[in-house]
Design a protein around this motif. Structure first.
Motif, short mmCIF file in Angstrom:
data_model
loop_
_atom_site.label_atom_id
_atom_site.label_comp_id
_atom_site.label_asym_id
_atom_site.label_seq_id
_atom_site.Cartn_x
_atom_site.Cartn_y
_atom_site.Cartn_z
N ASP A 54 0.84 -1.19 0.00
CA ASP A 54 0.00 0.00 0.00
C ASP A 54 0.88 1.24 0.00
OD1 ASP A 54 -2.46 1.17 -0.13
OD2 ASP A 54 -3.08 0.62 1.89
N MET A 55 0.41 2.29 -0.67
CA MET A 55 1.11 3.57 -0.73
C MET A 55 0.05 4.66 -0.75
SD MET A 55 4.16 4.50 -3.32
CE MET A 55 4.92 6.09 -3.33
N ILE A 56 -0.15 5.29 0.39
CA ILE A 56 -1.23 6.25 0.57
C ILE A 56 -0.67 7.66 0.68
CG2 ILE A 56 -3.14 6.93 2.07
CD1 ILE A 56 -3.12 3.95 3.04
N PRO A 57 -1.16 8.60 -0.15
CA PRO A 57 -0.69 9.99 -0.05
C PRO A 57 -1.06 10.61 1.30
CG PRO A 57 -2.00 9.66 -2.06
CD PRO A 57 -2.14 8.43 -1.23
N VAL A 58 -0.09 11.32 1.90
CA VAL A 58 -0.35 12.04 3.15
C VAL A 58 0.04 13.51 3.03
CG1 VAL A 58 -0.20 10.03 4.66
CG2 VAL A 58 1.88 11.33 4.15
N GLY A 59 0.50 13.90 1.87
CA GLY A 59 0.91 15.27 1.60
C GLY A 59 1.50 15.31 0.21
N GLU A 60 1.92 16.49 -0.22
CA GLU A 60 2.53 16.60 -1.54
C GLU A 60 3.85 15.83 -1.56
OE1 GLU A 60 4.12 19.86 -4.75
OE2 GLU A 60 2.77 20.51 -3.17
N ASP A 61 3.91 14.81 -2.42
CA ASP A 61 5.10 13.96 -2.57
C ASP A 61 5.48 13.23 -1.28
OD1 ASP A 61 5.41 14.49 -5.30
OD2 ASP A 61 6.65 16.25 -4.91
N GLN A 62 4.50 12.97 -0.41
CA GLN A 62 4.72 12.21 0.83
C GLN A 62 3.68 11.10 0.90
OE1 GLN A 62 4.42 15.46 3.72
NE2 GLN A 62 6.57 15.07 4.19
N PHE A 63 4.14 9.90 1.29
CA PHE A 63 3.27 8.73 1.28
C PHE A 63 3.55 7.83 2.47
CE2 PHE A 63 4.40 10.16 -2.91
CZ PHE A 63 3.17 10.31 -3.53
#
Length: 155
Positions: free
Chosen positions: A37-46
Protein backbone atom coordinates in the motif's frame (compact mmCIF):
# COMPACT_ATOMS: atom_id res chain seq x y z
CA UNK A 1 23.83 -0.98 11.31
CA UNK A 2 24.70 1.32 8.43
CA UNK A 3 23.84 0.42 4.86
CA UNK A 4 25.17 2.17 1.74
CA UNK A 5 23.64 1.70 -1.70
CA UNK A 6 24.99 3.24 -4.86
CA UNK A 7 25.13 2.46 -8.51
CA UNK A 8 23.98 3.37 -11.97
CA UNK A 9 21.39 2.14 -14.42
CA UNK A 10 20.97 2.80 -18.13
CA UNK A 11 17.57 3.29 -19.73
CA UNK A 12 16.60 3.34 -23.40
CA UNK A 13 14.01 6.10 -23.13
CA UNK A 14 13.85 9.87 -23.00
CA UNK A 15 14.57 11.80 -19.82
CA UNK A 16 11.06 13.23 -19.48
CA UNK A 17 9.37 9.80 -19.65
CA UNK A 18 11.77 8.42 -17.04
CA UNK A 19 11.24 11.44 -14.77
CA UNK A 20 7.45 11.11 -14.95
CA UNK A 21 7.71 7.37 -14.25
CA UNK A 22 9.92 7.88 -11.20
CA UNK A 23 7.50 10.45 -9.76
CA UNK A 24 4.27 8.49 -10.31
CA UNK A 25 2.98 7.00 -7.02
CA UNK A 26 1.03 4.26 -8.84
CA UNK A 27 4.19 3.17 -10.65
CA UNK A 28 6.28 3.31 -7.47
CA UNK A 29 3.74 1.13 -5.67
CA UNK A 30 4.11 -1.50 -8.40
CA UNK A 31 7.91 -1.29 -8.47
CA UNK A 32 8.91 -1.11 -4.79
CA UNK A 33 9.54 -4.73 -3.73
CA UNK A 34 6.96 -5.95 -1.24
CA UNK A 35 4.88 -2.74 -1.40
CA UNK A 36 1.29 -3.54 -0.44
CA UNK A 37 0.00 0.00 0.00
CA UNK A 38 1.11 3.57 -0.73
CA UNK A 39 -1.23 6.25 0.57
CA UNK A 40 -0.69 9.99 -0.05
CA UNK A 41 -0.35 12.04 3.15
CA UNK A 42 0.91 15.27 1.60
CA UNK A 43 2.53 16.60 -1.54
CA UNK A 44 5.10 13.96 -2.57
CA UNK A 45 4.72 12.21 0.83
CA UNK A 46 3.27 8.73 1.28
CA UNK A 47 2.59 6.14 3.96
CA UNK A 48 3.89 2.70 2.93
CA UNK A 49 3.08 -0.83 3.95
CA UNK A 50 5.67 -3.43 2.93
CA UNK A 51 5.83 -7.20 3.30
CA UNK A 52 9.42 -8.39 2.87
CA UNK A 53 11.60 -11.37 3.50
CA UNK A 54 15.23 -10.70 4.39
CA UNK A 55 17.34 -13.87 4.42
CA UNK A 56 15.28 -16.27 6.56
CA UNK A 57 13.44 -13.44 8.34
CA UNK A 58 10.09 -12.24 6.97
CA UNK A 59 7.65 -9.64 8.16
CA UNK A 60 5.95 -6.35 7.56
CA UNK A 61 7.01 -2.75 7.79
CA UNK A 62 5.03 0.47 7.89
CA UNK A 63 6.65 3.77 7.15
CA UNK A 64 6.84 6.88 5.08
CA UNK A 65 8.53 7.87 1.85
CA UNK A 66 8.96 11.41 0.55
CA UNK A 67 10.28 12.84 -2.70
CA UNK A 68 12.16 16.09 -2.00
CA UNK A 69 14.46 18.69 -3.54
CA UNK A 70 13.18 17.96 -7.03
CA UNK A 71 14.96 19.48 -10.02
CA UNK A 72 12.81 18.25 -12.95
CA UNK A 73 13.68 16.32 -14.99
CA UNK A 74 17.14 15.49 -13.63
CA UNK A 75 17.37 15.12 -9.84
CA UNK A 76 15.42 14.10 -6.74
CA UNK A 77 16.06 13.11 -3.12
CA UNK A 78 14.09 10.29 -1.52
CA UNK A 79 13.74 9.92 2.25
CA UNK A 80 12.34 6.80 3.92
CA UNK A 81 11.63 5.68 7.46
CA UNK A 82 9.74 2.78 8.91
CA UNK A 83 9.33 0.12 11.54
CA UNK A 84 7.63 -3.21 11.96
CA UNK A 85 8.16 -6.86 12.79
CA UNK A 86 11.45 -6.88 10.82
CA UNK A 87 12.95 -3.99 12.75
CA UNK A 88 13.31 -0.30 12.03
CA UNK A 89 15.21 1.91 9.67
CA UNK A 90 15.59 5.24 7.98
CA UNK A 91 17.61 6.65 5.16
CA UNK A 92 17.85 8.88 2.17
CA UNK A 93 19.03 8.58 -1.40
CA UNK A 94 19.53 10.90 -4.33
CA UNK A 95 19.20 10.05 -7.99
CA UNK A 96 20.38 12.03 -11.00
CA UNK A 97 19.40 11.55 -14.64
CA UNK A 98 21.68 12.53 -17.52
CA UNK A 99 21.30 12.07 -21.26
CA UNK A 100 23.89 9.67 -22.65
CA UNK A 101 24.26 8.05 -26.08
CA UNK A 102 20.58 8.34 -27.00
CA UNK A 103 19.44 7.00 -23.62
CA UNK A 104 19.49 8.02 -19.98
CA UNK A 105 22.04 7.24 -17.29
CA UNK A 106 20.69 7.23 -13.75
CA UNK A 107 23.21 7.46 -10.94
CA UNK A 108 22.02 6.89 -7.40
CA UNK A 109 23.55 6.95 -3.94
CA UNK A 110 21.99 6.48 -0.56
CA UNK A 111 22.64 5.51 3.00
CA UNK A 112 20.53 4.29 5.83
CA UNK A 113 20.50 3.07 9.38
CA UNK A 114 18.86 -0.28 10.15
CA UNK A 115 18.17 -1.84 13.53
CA UNK A 116 16.19 -4.58 15.18
CA UNK A 117 15.64 -8.15 14.01
CA UNK A 118 16.69 -7.56 10.40
CA UNK A 119 20.07 -6.14 11.45
CA UNK A 120 20.84 -9.51 13.06
CA UNK A 121 21.34 -11.18 9.66
CA UNK A 122 24.66 -9.37 9.30
CA UNK A 123 26.15 -6.65 7.13
CA UNK A 124 27.26 -8.89 4.27
CA UNK A 125 23.92 -10.69 3.89
CA UNK A 126 21.94 -7.47 4.31
CA UNK A 127 24.06 -5.77 1.64
CA UNK A 128 23.33 -8.64 -0.76
CA UNK A 129 19.61 -8.47 -0.02
CA UNK A 130 19.63 -4.70 -0.59
CA UNK A 131 21.28 -5.17 -4.01
CA UNK A 132 18.70 -7.83 -4.89
CA UNK A 133 15.80 -5.52 -3.92
CA UNK A 134 17.30 -2.65 -5.95
CA UNK A 135 17.59 -4.97 -8.96
CA UNK A 136 13.93 -6.00 -8.53
CA UNK A 137 12.92 -2.32 -8.41
CA UNK A 138 14.73 -1.44 -11.64
CA UNK A 139 13.43 -4.52 -13.46
CA UNK A 140 9.86 -3.54 -12.57
CA UNK A 141 10.54 0.12 -13.40
CA UNK A 142 11.72 -0.73 -16.90
CA UNK A 143 8.42 -2.48 -17.64
CA UNK A 144 6.48 0.61 -16.52
CA UNK A 145 8.28 3.29 -18.57
CA UNK A 146 6.59 2.43 -21.86
CA UNK A 147 3.13 2.95 -20.35
CA UNK A 148 3.74 6.53 -19.17
CA UNK A 149 2.16 9.50 -20.89
CA UNK A 150 4.55 12.46 -20.85
CA UNK A 151 2.75 15.62 -19.67
CA UNK A 152 2.57 18.55 -22.10
CA UNK A 153 4.85 20.63 -19.88
CA UNK A 154 7.76 18.39 -20.94
CA UNK A 155 6.99 18.30 -24.67
Amino acid sequence: MKLDIRGEEKFETDIEALWVTLNDPAVLKKCIPGCKDMIPVGEDQFKLTLNLKVASVGGSLEGEIALKDKKPPTQCKITVSGAGSLGHGSGEATFALTKQNGGILMTYAGEGEIGGLVAGVGQRILGGVAKHLVKQFFTALRSEIVTVQVPQEFT
